[in-house]
Write a protein that holds these residues in place. Structure first.
Motif, PDB file in Angstrom:
ATOM      1  N   UNK A 172      61.972  76.988  44.068  1.00 51.51           N
ATOM      2  CA  UNK A 172      60.637  76.401  44.013  1.00 51.51           C
ATOM      3  C   UNK A 172      60.673  74.879  44.147  1.00 51.51           C
ATOM      4  N   UNK A 173      61.622  74.219  43.482  1.00 55.72           N
ATOM      5  CA  UNK A 173      61.607  72.752  43.522  1.00 55.72           C
ATOM      6  C   UNK A 173      62.143  72.210  44.841  1.00 55.72           C
ATOM      7  N   UNK A 174      62.917  73.039  45.577  1.00 54.10           N
ATOM      8  CA  UNK A 174      63.461  72.546  46.838  1.00 54.10           C
ATOM      9  C   UNK A 174      62.670  72.994  48.059  1.00 54.10           C
ATOM     10  N   UNK A 175      61.674  73.864  47.877  1.00 49.18           N
ATOM     11  CA  UNK A 175      60.795  74.194  48.998  1.00 49.18           C
ATOM     12  C   UNK A 175      60.140  72.938  49.594  1.00 49.18           C
ATOM     13  N   UNK A 176      59.652  72.001  48.764  1.00 45.31           N
ATOM     14  CA  UNK A 176      59.038  70.798  49.338  1.00 45.31           C
ATOM     15  C   UNK A 176      60.051  69.778  49.860  1.00 45.31           C
ATOM     16  N   UNK A 177      61.334  69.958  49.550  1.00 48.61           N
ATOM     17  CA  UNK A 177      62.313  68.932  49.914  1.00 48.61           C
ATOM     18  C   UNK A 177      62.498  68.828  51.425  1.00 48.61           C
ATOM     19  N   UNK A 178      62.568  69.962  52.121  1.00 50.43           N
ATOM     20  CA  UNK A 178      62.723  69.937  53.572  1.00 50.43           C
ATOM     21  C   UNK A 178      61.571  69.236  54.266  1.00 50.43           C
ATOM     22  N   UNK A 199      51.484  59.924  36.982  1.00 51.95           N
ATOM     23  CA  UNK A 199      50.191  59.851  36.296  1.00 51.95           C
ATOM     24  C   UNK A 199      49.580  61.243  36.147  1.00 51.95           C
ATOM     25  N   UNK A 200      49.667  62.054  37.200  1.00 54.21           N
ATOM     26  CA  UNK A 200      49.100  63.404  37.142  1.00 54.21           C
ATOM     27  C   UNK A 200      49.866  64.274  36.150  1.00 54.21           C
ATOM     28  N   UNK A 201      51.207  64.170  36.160  1.00 52.28           N
ATOM     29  CA  UNK A 201      52.016  64.980  35.246  1.00 52.28           C
ATOM     30  C   UNK A 201      51.734  64.622  33.789  1.00 52.28           C
ATOM     31  N   UNK A 202      51.479  63.340  33.520  1.00 48.63           N
ATOM     32  CA  UNK A 202      51.191  62.926  32.148  1.00 48.63           C
ATOM     33  C   UNK A 202      49.875  63.521  31.642  1.00 48.63           C
ATOM     34  N   UNK A 203      48.952  63.736  32.563  1.00 48.66           N
ATOM     35  CA  UNK A 203      47.663  64.316  32.177  1.00 48.66           C
ATOM     36  C   UNK A 203      47.764  65.823  31.957  1.00 48.66           C
ATOM     37  N   UNK A 204      48.906  66.416  32.368  1.00 47.14           N
ATOM     38  CA  UNK A 204      49.074  67.863  32.240  1.00 47.14           C
ATOM     39  C   UNK A 204      49.613  68.168  30.845  1.00 47.14           C
ATOM     40  N   UNK A 225      58.303  73.299  37.620  1.00 45.81           N
ATOM     41  CA  UNK A 225      58.539  73.520  39.050  1.00 45.81           C
ATOM     42  C   UNK A 225      57.607  72.655  39.894  1.00 45.81           C
ATOM     43  N   UNK A 226      56.341  72.567  39.518  1.00 47.09           N
ATOM     44  CA  UNK A 226      55.385  71.766  40.289  1.00 47.09           C
ATOM     45  C   UNK A 226      55.747  70.284  40.240  1.00 47.09           C
ATOM     46  N   UNK A 227      56.072  69.788  39.047  1.00 48.35           N
ATOM     47  CA  UNK A 227      56.367  68.364  38.896  1.00 48.35           C
ATOM     48  C   UNK A 227      57.652  67.971  39.626  1.00 48.35           C
ATOM     49  N   UNK A 228      58.735  68.697  39.364  1.00 47.22           N
ATOM     50  CA  UNK A 228      60.013  68.333  39.970  1.00 47.22           C
ATOM     51  C   UNK A 228      60.017  68.674  41.461  1.00 47.22           C
ATOM     52  N   UNK A 229      59.299  69.723  41.867  1.00 45.41           N
ATOM     53  CA  UNK A 229      59.199  70.049  43.281  1.00 45.41           C
ATOM     54  C   UNK A 229      58.511  68.945  44.072  1.00 45.41           C
ATOM     55  N   UNK A 230      57.390  68.439  43.552  1.00 43.61           N
ATOM     56  CA  UNK A 230      56.708  67.327  44.226  1.00 43.61           C
ATOM     57  C   UNK A 230      57.579  66.073  44.229  1.00 43.61           C
ATOM     58  N   UNK A 231      58.311  65.843  43.139  1.00 45.84           N
ATOM     59  CA  UNK A 231      59.219  64.698  43.098  1.00 45.84           C
ATOM     60  C   UNK A 231      60.292  64.829  44.178  1.00 45.84           C
ATOM     61  N   UNK A 232      60.789  66.044  44.389  1.00 45.57           N
ATOM     62  CA  UNK A 232      61.803  66.258  45.423  1.00 45.57           C
ATOM     63  C   UNK A 232      61.245  65.937  46.812  1.00 45.57           C
ATOM     64  N   UNK A 233      59.987  66.221  47.057  1.00 47.70           N
ATOM     65  CA  UNK A 233      59.378  65.893  48.345  1.00 47.70           C
ATOM     66  C   UNK A 233      59.469  64.393  48.605  1.00 47.70           C
ATOM     67  N   UNK A 234      59.023  63.590  47.609  1.00 45.26           N
ATOM     68  CA  UNK A 234      59.050  62.136  47.781  1.00 45.26           C
ATOM     69  C   UNK A 234      60.482  61.603  47.771  1.00 45.26           C
ATOM     70  N   UNK A 235      61.341  62.190  46.940  1.00 48.07           N
ATOM     71  CA  UNK A 235      62.736  61.759  46.873  1.00 48.07           C
ATOM     72  C   UNK A 235      63.412  61.915  48.226  1.00 48.07           C
ATOM     73  N   UNK A 236      63.229  63.058  48.873  1.00 44.85           N
ATOM     74  CA  UNK A 236      63.891  63.286  50.157  1.00 44.85           C
ATOM     75  C   UNK A 236      63.285  62.454  51.271  1.00 44.85           C
ATOM     76  N   UNK A 237      61.997  62.146  51.176  1.00 48.57           N
ATOM     77  CA  UNK A 237      61.395  61.237  52.158  1.00 48.57           C
ATOM     78  C   UNK A 237      62.051  59.866  52.095  1.00 48.57           C
ATOM     79  N   UNK A 238      62.387  59.418  50.890  1.00 46.80           N
ATOM     80  CA  UNK A 238      63.044  58.115  50.727  1.00 46.80           C
ATOM     81  C   UNK A 238      64.527  58.186  51.089  1.00 46.80           C
ATOM     82  N   UNK A 239      65.198  59.288  50.707  1.00 44.46           N
ATOM     83  CA  UNK A 239      66.638  59.391  50.908  1.00 44.46           C
ATOM     84  C   UNK A 239      67.029  59.312  52.384  1.00 44.46           C
TER      85      UNK A 239
END
Length: 460
Positions: A372-378, A409-414, A241-255
């Motif tokens: 959880x993953x779409x909370x950061x998307x908005x 990089x952060x997700x790989x360290x997890x 949830x943390x990894x894909x949620x943060x990805x959704x934040x950046x994805x929607x900023x670009x979209x």
């Protein structure tokens, strides 16, 4: 003559499905066909809706961000309660009715354009309805897959579903560009409405076995809390949830800015944008064909992290590309890397979260994870719109690219993600179905149906 027969035999062998291929199962093949047709229509909407806002209604970056936010808002509002509801009802009818409502909502846009009613407020309402359908029927669709396919083949099934979507992404953008040029962006949405209705008709022919088991002391809020608690107590689900949620934040900023960047900074026409999106289809086809093998070799966790990093490279490259042929090539490359990365992310994300969850909790787990993953998307969409309007469109792309690479990089360290080399099993021993308010369980014949998928089945 012998050489010709040999060549023909080799071609026929290459086109023949292996004996245990999922597409040999008539039920899964019907589901897959519906996904293919619905995805083809979705490609039209993906281009026509934002192009209607950007070109016909002259939307600002902030308004584009609001449009995306309206599509995401229903996930925030309805995901958790819809999960409790889905665990109490049959999922396939929800999926079918959702497709039907989706077609109706999309069809209102060309109708409003003809009547002279179309404005950004209308698009905001349509976006909200689409998001509501995706919240409920989208979750139901994911659960229906687990009723058709055995859990040990979920990665393969999600990869094949992604292949259906990617096949649409290859043909869809060109079709969308042609329709938009011939009919205009709003009228092109009528084609999506027809395709989605056809998809719903195909779904009506699917038969799944699901026995509803009502708990006498069921309580809505207790069951909702149980779903959240189930996710909170599992480190793998929290990491996902943390990894894909943060990805959704950046994805929607670009979209929210990439269509504006293509049309206003690079000077592409609506048809040229559609042709560029063929690169997205090529990326998803490539990842769909090889994604299952890559996941098996690297492991689902590392493969997901690799997908995150690949998307970041595309956004960063586009933010640095100059205007002109190099910029156009960078736009196509960004779409290609997004196609590759998004498939690698979601075939593993969906498979991991479904594999670790017992059947009675699938509805609540699915809706909780989507919430959880779409909370950061908005906020991501609003941030991308604000950056694009005040600091320039490139700044939003730069924010998405750099942020996503740092996330990888952060997700790989997890270690929870990095160490997942195969699909886990549900923790049945820790699961008290009465305590958690389980409402729906697979009925008799479900195990038989899914287990048989490992063997060839009749095409009847």
């Amino acid at each position: 003559m012998q050489q010709t027969m040999s060549w023909f035999d080799r071609l026929r062998s290459a086109l023949t499905l292996p004996p245990n291929d999922l597409l040999r199962d008539a039920v899964y093949r019907r589901l897959w066909s519906s996904i293919l047709i619905s995805s083809l229509g979705g490609q039209v909407t993906m281009l026509a809706l934002p192009l209607t806002a950007a070109l016909l209604l002259n939307a600002t970056p902030t308004q584009m961000g609001l449009l995306t936010t309206m599509e995401i808002l229903p996930f925030v509002l309805f995901s958790l309660p819809s999960g409790v509801w889905l665990d109490r009802v049959r999922k396939l009818p929800v999926y079918i009715w959702g497709e039907t409502l989706l077609a109706i909502a999309v069809a209102t846009v060309p109708l409003a354009a003809v009547m002279g009613w179309l404005n950004m407020t209308w698009l905001y309402v349509v976006g909200f309805v689409l998001g509501t359908v995706y919240t409920t029927a989208g979750s139901a669709a994911q659960i229906v897959l687990t009723q058709v396919v055995s859990r040990d083949r979920l990665v393969e099934a999600h990869a094949k579903n992604a292949l259906a979507s990617s096949g649409a992404e290859v043909a869809g953008p060109g079709l969308a560009g042609m329709l938009i040029k011939l009919m205009g962006a709003p009228m092109a949405l009528a084609v999506d409405a027809v395709l989605v209705l056809f998809s719903a008709m195909i779904l009506r022919g699917i038969k799944v076995h699901e026995e509803l088991r009502r708990a006498e002391d069921s309580h809505f809020w207790r069951d909702l809390k149980a779903g959240v608690q189930f996710v909170r107590e599992r480190a793998l689900l929290i990491a996902l949830a943390c990894t894909v949620g943060c990805w959704q934040l950046f994805n929607n900023a670009a979209q929210v800015v990439q269509i504006l960047f293509a049309t206003r900074s690079l000077g592409l026409s609506a048809q040229q944008v559609g042709l560029s999106y063929v690169a997205l289809g090529a990326g998803t086809v490539l990842a769909s064909v090889f994604g299952h093998r890559i996941s098996a070799k690297l492991g689902p966790g590392p493969c997901l992290v690799a997908g995150v990093s690949v998307t970041g490279l595309g956004w960063l490259g586009l933010s640095l590309a100059p205007v002109g042929p190099i910029g156009i090539a960078a736009f196509a490359f960004m779409l290609f890397t997004f196609g590759v990365g998004a498939v690698l992310i979601f075939i593993n994300f969906l498979s991991l979260r479904q594999a670790v969850t017992p059947a009675p909790m699938l509805g609540r787990m699915t809706s909780t994870m989507r919430w959880l993953i779409l909370l950061p998307a908005g906020p991501g969409a609003l941030a991308g719109g604000w950056l694009g309007e005040h600091l320039g469109l490139r700044s939003a792309l730069m924010f998405a690219g750099v942020g996503t690479l740092l996330l990888g990089m952060l997700a790989w360290r997890y270690p929870v993600l990095r160490s997942v080399r195969e699909l886990p099993k549900p923790e049945e021993d820790d699961f008290d179905e009465q305590q958690l308010g389980a409402e729906a369980m697979p009925g008799p014949g479900f195990e038989t149906q899914t287990d048989v998928l490992s063997q060839p089945r009749s095409d009847k």
